[in-house]
Design a protein around this motif. Sequence first.
Motif, short mmCIF file in Angstrom:
data_model
loop_
_atom_site.label_atom_id
_atom_site.label_comp_id
_atom_site.label_asym_id
_atom_site.label_seq_id
_atom_site.Cartn_x
_atom_site.Cartn_y
_atom_site.Cartn_z
N VAL A 1 0.76 -1.27 -0.14
CA VAL A 1 -0.14 0.04 -0.17
C VAL A 1 0.99 1.23 0.00
N LEU A 2 1.98 1.32 0.67
CA LEU A 2 2.84 2.39 0.49
C LEU A 2 3.22 2.88 -0.89
N GLY A 3 3.11 1.79 -2.11
CA GLY A 3 3.32 2.30 -3.28
C GLY A 3 2.02 3.14 -3.65
N PHE A 4 0.88 2.93 -3.17
CA PHE A 4 -0.39 3.61 -3.47
C PHE A 4 -0.24 5.10 -3.03
N PHE A 5 0.37 4.94 -1.64
CA PHE A 5 0.53 6.30 -1.07
C PHE A 5 1.38 7.22 -2.00
N ALA A 6 2.62 6.45 -2.31
CA ALA A 6 3.51 7.27 -3.37
C ALA A 6 2.68 7.66 -4.50
N ALA A 7 1.88 7.12 -5.04
CA ALA A 7 1.03 7.50 -6.21
C ALA A 7 0.01 8.68 -5.98
N SER A 8 -0.43 8.42 -4.63
CA SER A 8 -1.42 9.47 -4.33
C SER A 8 -0.37 10.88 -4.31
N VAL A 9 0.68 10.84 -3.57
CA VAL A 9 1.63 11.86 -3.61
C VAL A 9 1.98 12.62 -5.03
N VAL A 10 2.30 11.76 -5.86
CA VAL A 10 2.51 12.04 -7.28
C VAL A 10 1.48 12.98 -7.95
N ILE A 11 0.21 12.12 -7.66
CA ILE A 11 -1.01 12.79 -8.31
C ILE A 11 -1.21 14.00 -7.75
N ALA A 12 -1.19 14.24 -6.57
CA ALA A 12 -1.35 15.47 -5.79
C ALA A 12 -0.54 16.80 -6.43
N GLY A 13 0.84 16.06 -6.41
CA GLY A 13 1.80 17.30 -7.07
C GLY A 13 1.61 17.55 -8.30
N LEU A 14 1.03 16.57 -9.22
CA LEU A 14 0.70 16.91 -10.61
C LEU A 14 -0.57 17.84 -10.72
N PHE A 15 -1.41 17.65 -9.91
CA PHE A 15 -2.80 18.56 -9.71
C PHE A 15 -2.13 19.89 -9.32
N VAL A 16 -1.65 20.05 -8.32
CA VAL A 16 -1.19 21.39 -7.87
C VAL A 16 -0.47 21.96 -8.70
N PHE A 17 0.66 21.52 -9.52
CA PHE A 17 1.39 22.14 -10.39
C PHE A 17 0.66 22.54 -11.70
N LEU A 18 -0.20 21.77 -12.08
CA LEU A 18 -1.16 22.30 -13.36
C LEU A 18 -2.02 23.45 -12.75
N TYR A 19 -2.26 23.53 -11.50
CA TYR A 19 -3.07 24.58 -11.04
C TYR A 19 -2.19 25.85 -10.80
N THR A 20 -0.98 25.99 -10.30
CA THR A 20 -0.14 26.90 -10.18
C THR A 20 0.74 27.22 -11.19
N ARG A 21 1.23 26.27 -11.89
CA ARG A 21 2.18 26.36 -12.94
C ARG A 21 3.68 26.83 -12.37
N CYS A 22 3.73 26.76 -11.20
CA CYS A 22 4.93 27.15 -10.35
C CYS A 22 5.57 25.91 -9.59
N ILE A 23 6.93 25.81 -9.99
CA ILE A 23 7.65 24.60 -9.40
C ILE A 23 8.05 24.87 -8.19
N ARG A 24 8.39 25.89 -7.97
CA ARG A 24 8.68 26.35 -6.66
C ARG A 24 7.81 26.10 -5.36
#
Length: 843
Positions: free
Chosen positions: A246-269
């Motif tokens: 399940v830790l792999g699913f948690f990692a996937a959740s983190v990656v998905i969340a990061g992708l969504f946030v970046f698509l919203y902000t377009r700001c890497i930092r």
Amino acid sequence: MASYSSRSDMPTISDLRDFDRSSGSWIERFIFNNRTVIMLLCLIATVVLAVYASRLQVNANFERMIPVGNPYIQNYLQYKKELPGLGNSIRIVVENKSGDIYDPAYLETLRKINDALYLVPGVDRSWMKSLWMPIVRWKEITEEGLNGGAVMPSDYNGSPESIAKLRANIARAGITGSLVASDMKSTMIVTPLLDTNPATGKPLSYSEFSQALEEKVRSFESPHVAVHIVGFGKLAGDLIEGLRQVLGFFAASVVIAGLFVFLYTRCIRSTLLLMTVSIAGVIWLLGLMQLAGYELDPYSTLVPFLIFAIGLSHGAQKMNGILQDIGRGTHKYVAARYTFRRLFMAGLTALLTNVVGFAVLAIIDIPVIRDLAITTSMGISVLIFTKLILIPVTLSYIGVSPGAARRAVQERDDKATGKVGGIKGRLWRALDRLTERRYAAGAVAGAVLLTAVSVVVMRDLKIGDLDAGAPELRPTSRYNLDNAYITSHYDLSSDQFVVIMKTEDEGCRLYPVLQKLDGLSQALRATPGVQTTASLANMVPFVTSSLFEGNGKWMTISRNQDIINTAVSSALVAVPDLTNMKCSVTPLVAYLADHKADTLERVLKVTEQYAATHDVAAVKPQAAVAPGSAPEQSAPPVQFLLAAGSAGIEAATNIEVSRGIVTMYLAVYGATALLCLLTFRSVMATVVAMIPLLMTTVICKALMVWLGIGLKVATLPVIAVGVGVGVDYALYLLSVQLLMQRRGETLAVAYRRSLDFTGKVVALVGLTMAAGVITWAWSPIKFQADMGILLAFMFLWNMLGALILIPALSHFLLNPKRTGGKHVNGAADAAPAGAPRPMARSA
């Protein structure tokens, strides 16, 4: 220079020298005037707690899974040592795939498996049962009386003669269907488990125990031999192993969340900052859990993701505010303070609501749920520092990219002027129109209809398991396949409901007591879902008949006390676990077809009714005897106590969940409503915030019925999550809306400003969290897959419910035009606790 923006409630200050550092609340001044110290302390805390988090153990505990305060479980724990094998035990079935059990090669493999299991730490060797253990005995009626001995001949050597003796002994022992399969192709090894590892003195590690079973028992599998293992010890081990996946699913959740946030902000930092601080919050929690002596068990896998998701929600709100302020030309330090000033109280209230929402889970008297309540509340308390403080402070140093800030403001301006086109523009304009009577009435009517349908459906929600086997795992899991094999090849299932008959010392030998025990046996055998029963009352008639050359007329419980004494003593020689040494604690085992909620409910009802009618607390005086009738024997003290056995313990757990769920609802909704009232200072605003949350609970229960999910230990926390996380959306949206209304804006303008400032982030967070948890649907742990589906629905519904119902309900409950022209709560110049107020222009 400082100037007021028409789109901001605070002045735009581009030069830091124009900002009054003494402005704002005392806590704001303390935090931002000591930024370096705060960041250094947070960094040190993260490093130290990361070290402790790395030492956190993953384990499960049998007694922490059951409601130890429940009277039925207290009965089990009180007499646990006198009821071996009727609680935490495992069953290992060894199958001969190319013949029957009378194959010498198979019997040799069975002996090796028996010996290997005997040496596994955690096995209660004194009560281990198999063909190779002397505790399994045969009995036979002869002209000389009752004879018996160990089922495995003492001179067994694999010869045809010894095989013939074994065959005869198995037939005489009557263990076909229990320890020997009905088709004679497999045999079973049953062993209770100890709570501690005798080698170390520490609590038994089910991960290590399960691994030992795989290495020392399952390793005997071959093309000719199969090994099937069931029981809590193996189930817990499989869940812990699944937890690592399940830790792999948690990692996937983190990656998905990061992708969504970046698509919203377009700001890497800012995206990296938000993700890093969210992960830091999880590290803080895991480190604190280790320091507090907690372990991570399969049922608390939800906690780290919740802390990450809730932290992401609050962090995104802070980042959104800073993006817009910097885009208007405000200095990054000033923008950070503005955002802290606007959202600190709303965020603090939301987090405190989350804390209360999870803390009330402690009402459920099940240690694993109580631990989950405490650890989740601990993790959310951590977010007060990592999200409400650390993110604004860090952004005051690094800021955001200029391009991202400009885009944020441009999108806000476009929405305000109606220039946003496409699906996004139409959706945004549709939300704006929900403040109008026509559309508001339609939204409320749709919500009422959906809720009404869900109320009807949720009435069929069951408390407990709805499937056979281990519902925590997939039907295709090795454990459930093993369980299916055992169920189909053995007459007696592993779902045992045990009633404890308590008497005075030697009381189990008395005729009235045995008669009552036999009466309960008959009542249970007549109950749908009960395969058969086993008790001293079942054995005594057989032994009594054997004392009289097998005459069928003696196949009963004799009224002669001398005959009963002889029969009981002989029965205990053959089956020593029929009662304890003092003959005062006697178990009645009911073998159930399954452990589904309906089956347990029926058996529980029959047993409770029988106990209420036949329990005798003290010796009754001799009643008058009617002429012509036989004198009634005195009634010795006897109590029928519930419950032991795997099914009995699960029935008690279901009772505790049923009792605690209503109290939990009252507490979580009451606390949430109170905190909303303190924040908004408006009864109507509190009602507007609470209605979508109430709908969430109702619709979620209906969804559980449609998906075939029962309300139990594994799914109970999801209900609290729906309230705890869902209230965040309402708090952020309503805080801005009420502020604008109290400053004289119309409802339509106020809600539009709320959408501009927080609405997009509410949608972002809802979609992000739902996308993250939906990956759990592919988890090997079924209850986690169920939680993933339910949580994804609740995150989406909470988001949609807030965006759709808040403006619609506000039209009827918070619209000044419908309240005699008064502003919200009749206070035009009042503001929510901690809400932003116009700043005096600084020099």
